[in-house]
Design a protein around this motif. Structure first.
Motif, PDB file in Angstrom:
ATOM      1  N   MET A 328       0.982  -1.251   0.106  1.00 29.10           N
ATOM      2  CA  MET A 328       0.217   0.073  -0.284  1.00 29.10           C
ATOM      3  C   MET A 328       0.281   1.069   0.202  1.00 29.10           C
ATOM      4  SD  MET A 328      -2.800  -1.141  -0.522  1.00 29.10           S
ATOM      5  CE  MET A 328      -2.604  -2.032  -1.087  1.00 29.10           C
ATOM      6  N   GLU A 329       2.065   1.460   1.054  1.00 29.45           N
ATOM      7  CA  GLU A 329       2.751   2.577   0.477  1.00 29.45           C
ATOM      8  C   GLU A 329       3.313   2.851  -0.324  1.00 29.45           C
ATOM      9  OE1 GLU A 329       7.308   4.136   3.060  1.00 29.45           O
ATOM     10  OE2 GLU A 329       5.928   1.619   3.161  1.00 29.45           O
ATOM     11  N   ARG A 330       3.706   1.583  -1.448  1.00 25.69           N
ATOM     12  CA  ARG A 330       4.370   1.689  -2.991  1.00 25.69           C
ATOM     13  C   ARG A 330       2.767   1.738  -3.773  1.00 25.69           C
ATOM     14  NH1 ARG A 330       6.261  -3.397  -1.917  1.00 25.69           N
ATOM     15  NH2 ARG A 330       5.280  -4.181  -2.838  1.00 25.69           N
ATOM     16  N   VAL A 331       1.749   1.858  -3.404  1.00 27.05           N
ATOM     17  CA  VAL A 331       0.440   2.206  -4.412  1.00 27.05           C
ATOM     18  C   VAL A 331       0.362   3.487  -4.201  1.00 27.05           C
ATOM     19  CG1 VAL A 331      -1.727   1.698  -5.570  1.00 27.05           C
ATOM     20  CG2 VAL A 331       0.065  -0.055  -5.229  1.00 27.05           C
ATOM     21  N   PHE A 332      -0.132   3.893  -3.129  1.00 30.97           N
ATOM     22  CA  PHE A 332      -0.623   5.725  -2.672  1.00 30.97           C
ATOM     23  C   PHE A 332       0.592   6.304  -2.025  1.00 30.97           C
ATOM     24  CE2 PHE A 332      -4.428   2.522  -1.631  1.00 30.97           C
ATOM     25  CZ  PHE A 332      -4.590   2.441  -2.330  1.00 30.97           C
ATOM     26  N   GLY A 333       2.046   5.487  -1.992  1.00 29.61           N
ATOM     27  CA  GLY A 333       2.536   6.648  -1.756  1.00 29.61           C
ATOM     28  C   GLY A 333       2.791   7.980  -2.349  1.00 29.61           C
ATOM     29  N   GLY A 334       2.620   7.997  -3.861  1.00 29.77           N
ATOM     30  CA  GLY A 334       2.532   9.734  -4.127  1.00 29.77           C
ATOM     31  C   GLY A 334       1.427  10.285  -4.488  1.00 29.77           C
ATOM     32  N   MET A 335       0.227   9.472  -3.758  1.00 29.82           N
ATOM     33  CA  MET A 335      -0.916   9.860  -4.328  1.00 29.82           C
ATOM     34  C   MET A 335      -1.673  11.138  -3.321  1.00 29.82           C
ATOM     35  SD  MET A 335      -2.300   6.416  -5.965  1.00 29.82           S
ATOM     36  CE  MET A 335      -4.483   7.187  -6.478  1.00 29.82           C
TER      37      MET A 335
END
Length: 368
Positions: A328-335
């Motif tokens: 989840m950190e990789r997916v939503f880290g830049g959003m």
């Protein structure tokens, strides 16, 4: 000689001087008397003079004098550039060097002098006119068949001399020495030309033909024991026959163009091939680097997965949770995101759909 009387009436005769005087003392020799005595002695030696034994001695003396003069005529001189060959009754007995020498004179002995240092030349395929300014072609000598069944017009000169070590071979082993050397030269040249091709004869092999013919000539003359040294063979001209010389020139020009184009192609290949090889080597090195990088990354990921799996086996729940959170950190880290606690009190939160924002983004996308 006059005589005078020394007294009267039939006295004795006494010699006196030429003017009627008595000879003075000592008495001078009477030359007239000596001359008369010499004449009488010579007459006694001559046959038919009635001198008996004295006449025989005269003949013997004359014979001895004649033999002595004949023997003395056997002396001869040899020039520095010559060698003398002595013969007795026509048989060779030895050779003599420069200077004064002796051999029995003719008809028993005979001397033949040979110029062993004089260089002679023989022209094959042509000859000079008596004025020595213009030459005349001899096609019966110059036209020769090549190895590829073409005809070449070959004119050359042979320089030779008598072998100073074996001049007797030159004098006694062969007849018509000059004609023999010329025949050997023509035969040797025909053999060498018969082993070569016409194009090579006309171009590159001219300097090879000369020593080959010289060596073959010397070998043949040595087999003949001719006493001849071949010093040099010089090609004067090597051409195709006059009837086809224009066609041969066209062929030569075409071959020169072929060689020029071949050289240009080889130069282009020498320039392009190294460049292509360099590019190929660079591509291979890049692929090798990519391979090593990919393998290293795959190896690292596999090692990481093995470690995660080992930890997962120890605590599966915790590992799943951690993996979920990391994902989840990789997916939503830049959003941009809003987090709402669904279990808590939601009285202050009104969910709505931002239609204006969505409509604006859709319009910008259509314009683009």
């Amino acid at each position: 000689m006059p005589w005078i009387s020394d007294g009267g009436g039939g006295g004795s005769w006494k010699p006196s001087g030429p003017w009627g005087q008595k000879p003075s003392s000592p008495q001078q020799p009477d030359f007239e008397d000596l001359l008369r005595r010499g004449q009488e002695r010579i007459k006694s030696w001559m046959p038919g003079s009635g001198g008996g034994f004295t006449g025989g001695r005269g003949i013997l003396a004359l014979a001895l004098i004649g033999i002595g003069v004949w023997l003395l005529s056997g002396f001869y001189t040899v020039a520095p550039s010559e060698v003398g060959l002595n013969k007795i009754f026509g048989r060779y007995t030895g050779k003599t060097g420069p200077g004064l020498n002796y051999n029995l004179p003719f008809p028993i002995g005979e001397v033949e002098k040979l110029p062993v240092t004089t260089r002679s030349t023989i022209n094959v395929g042509f000859t000079y006119r008596p004025d020595m300014r213009t030459s005349v072609d001899l096609p019966e000598e110059s036209l020769m068949l090549t190895g590829d069944e073409n005809i070449a017009d070959v004119k050359f000169v042979v320089i030779w001399q008598i072998d100073p070590v074996r001049p007797e071979d030159y004098a006694f082993n062969i007849a018509n020495q000059k004609e023999t050397v010329k025949a050997v030269a023509e035969s040797a040249m025909r053999e060498v030309i018969g082993r070569s091709q016409i194009q090579r004869i006309l171009t590159a092999e001219r300097k090879v033909i000369e020593p080959a013919v010289q060596e073959l000539m010397q070998r043949i003359l040595n087999q003949y024991k001719a006493g001849v040294l071949v010093l040099q063979v010089q090609l004067q001209s090597v051409d195709p026959p006059e009837q086809v010389i224009a066609a041969f020139r066209d062929v030569t020009a075409a071959q020169q163009d072929q060689n020029r184009m071949r050289n240009e192609a080889e130069a282009y290949a020498n320039r392009v091939v190294p460049e292509a090889r360099g590019k190929a080597a660079a591509t291979i090195q890049e692929a090798e680097g990519y391979r090593l990088q990919t393998v290293a990354e795959a190896t690292g990921q596999a090692a990481r997965f093995d470690k995660i799996y080992d930890e997962y086996k120890k605590a599966p729940g915790v590992t799943r949770e951690r993996m979920y959170l990391e994902t989840m950190e990789r997916v939503f880290g830049g959003m941009d995101k809003v987090i709402v606690d669904q279990d808590g009190d939601r009285s202050g939160v009104v969910p709505y759909l931002p239609l204006s924002a969505l409509t604006g983004k859709a319009t910008e996308g259509a314009h683009k």
